[in-house]
Design an enzyme around this catalytic site. Structure first.
Site, PDB file in Angstrom:
ATOM      1  N   CYS A  78       0.809  -1.215   0.000  1.00  0.00           N
ATOM      2  CA  CYS A  78       0.000   0.000   0.000  1.00  0.00           C
ATOM      3  C   CYS A  78       0.853   1.280   0.000  1.00  0.00           C
ATOM      4  O   CYS A  78       1.479   1.594  -1.001  1.00  0.00           O
ATOM      5  CB  CYS A  78      -0.985  -0.064   1.160  1.00  0.00           C
ATOM      6  SG  CYS A  78      -2.487   0.847   0.827  1.00  0.00           S
ATOM      7  N   HIS A 171      -3.294  -5.317   1.601  1.00  0.00           N
ATOM      8  CA  HIS A 171      -2.646  -5.557   2.901  1.00  0.00           C
ATOM      9  C   HIS A 171      -2.621  -7.037   3.292  1.00  0.00           C
ATOM     10  O   HIS A 171      -3.473  -7.468   4.078  1.00  0.00           O
ATOM     11  CB  HIS A 171      -3.411  -4.800   3.993  1.00  0.00           C
ATOM     12  CG  HIS A 171      -3.211  -3.324   3.957  1.00  0.00           C
ATOM     13  ND1 HIS A 171      -2.255  -2.681   4.702  1.00  0.00           N
ATOM     14  CD2 HIS A 171      -3.828  -2.373   3.239  1.00  0.00           C
ATOM     15  CE1 HIS A 171      -2.304  -1.388   4.464  1.00  0.00           C
ATOM     16  NE2 HIS A 171      -3.251  -1.168   3.571  1.00  0.00           N
ATOM     17  N   GLU A 173      -0.769  -8.417   5.378  1.00  0.00           N
ATOM     18  CA  GLU A 173      -0.479  -8.550   6.820  1.00  0.00           C
ATOM     19  C   GLU A 173      -1.747  -8.467   7.666  1.00  0.00           C
ATOM     20  O   GLU A 173      -1.726  -8.783   8.843  1.00  0.00           O
ATOM     21  CB  GLU A 173       0.547  -7.482   7.257  1.00  0.00           C
ATOM     22  CG  GLU A 173       0.011  -6.075   7.481  1.00  0.00           C
ATOM     23  CD  GLU A 173      -0.284  -5.296   6.189  1.00  0.00           C
ATOM     24  OE1 GLU A 173      -0.194  -5.880   5.096  1.00  0.00           O
ATOM     25  OE2 GLU A 173      -0.630  -4.100   6.301  1.00  0.00           O
TER      26      GLU A 173
HETATM   27  N1  GLN Z   1      -3.905   6.296   1.029  1.00  0.00           N
HETATM   28  C1  GLN Z   1      -2.602   6.055   1.582  1.00  0.00           C
HETATM   29  C2  GLN Z   1      -1.546   6.931   0.914  1.00  0.00           C
HETATM   30  O1  GLN Z   1      -1.807   7.509  -0.079  1.00  0.00           O
HETATM   31  C3  GLN Z   1      -2.226   4.586   1.460  1.00  0.00           C
HETATM   32  C4  GLN Z   1      -3.204   3.757   2.216  1.00  0.00           C
HETATM   33  C5  GLN Z   1      -2.634   2.575   2.923  1.00  0.00           C
HETATM   34  O2  GLN Z   1      -1.418   2.389   3.018  1.00  0.00           O
HETATM   35  N2  GLN Z   1      -3.517   1.775   3.481  1.00  0.00           N
HETATM   36  O3  GLN Z   1      -0.474   7.014   1.402  1.00  0.00           O
END
Ligand code: GLN
Length: 192
Positions: A78, A171, A173
């Site tokens: 992410c 994710h 994890e």
């Molecule tokens: N929206 C977050 C960002 O732009 C990422 C979201 C996440 O890591 N769950 O950094």
């Protein structure tokens, strides 16, 4: 020793999962936390803008970038994917500038900000994917044949493998499924 960037975000969950798999881990919050024998690095989900600022303020950016460029295996989830990308849609500032993809932040909009899906991640079948205000990979960047697309969900690339990098917009994890972490652990064992 696997380092987990622990400036902000979902680092505890990665730590728990990797320890359950028998790995030695260290949380990285400052330069002196980085062990000489770093065999892997986890870039966690959270808020990429905050993490990027802290990486600079704490003078961690260059030293970690060097390790990444030298081939240390990286698991990026992410926000971690955003930190690695060479391009961010809208021209936002990049961070490690290593992974040849263009990512789009908060790409699924507000209502679809968090959702679950099940899909194949390369040879890993039926993996439970949890997306939280997730980015997606708009495209892989030209003339880099080393980037392997591992998953497409709803027409969007969500996971790639590139050299020493395993990166995804969801994710792993936050699930009970350890297969992606297992794959990463295998990568850390094969480097030297
Ligand atoms: N929206 C977050 C960002 O732009 C990422 C979201 C996440 O890591 N769950 O950094």
């Amino acid at each position: 020793m696997i380092g987990i960037l622990a400036l902000q975000g979902a680092f505890e969950e990665h730590e728990k999962m990797l320890r359950a798999l028998g790995c030695q881990t260290v949380l990285i919050r400052k330069k002196s936390d980085i062990p000489p024998c770093l065999t892997g690095l986890v870039l966690v989900g959270g808020e990429s803008t905050t993490q990027r600022k802290l990486l600079r303020e704490l003078d961690l950016l260059d030293i970690l970038k060097e390790r990444i460029e030298s081939g240390v295996p990286v698991l990026a989830t992410c926000a971690g994917l955003i930190l690695l990308a060479k391009e961010i849609s809208g021209g936002e500032q990049t961070c490690f500038d290593f992974l040849p993809v263009r990512v789009c932040r908060n790409a699924y909009g507000r209502q679809l900000g968090s959702f679950s899906a099940v899909g194949d991640i390369g040879s890993i079948k039926n993996f439970p994917m949890r997306f939280i205000r997730a980015p997606y990979i708009e495209c892989t960047l030209a003339d880099d044949e080393d980037t392997e697309v591992l998953n497409i969900t709803g027409g969007r690339i969500t996971a790639v493998r590139y050299k020493n990098i395993l990166a995804m917009s969801f994710h792993p994890e936050l699930t009970e499924d350890t297969r992606i972490h297992n794959l990463f652990v295998d990568m850390t064992k094969n480097i030297r």
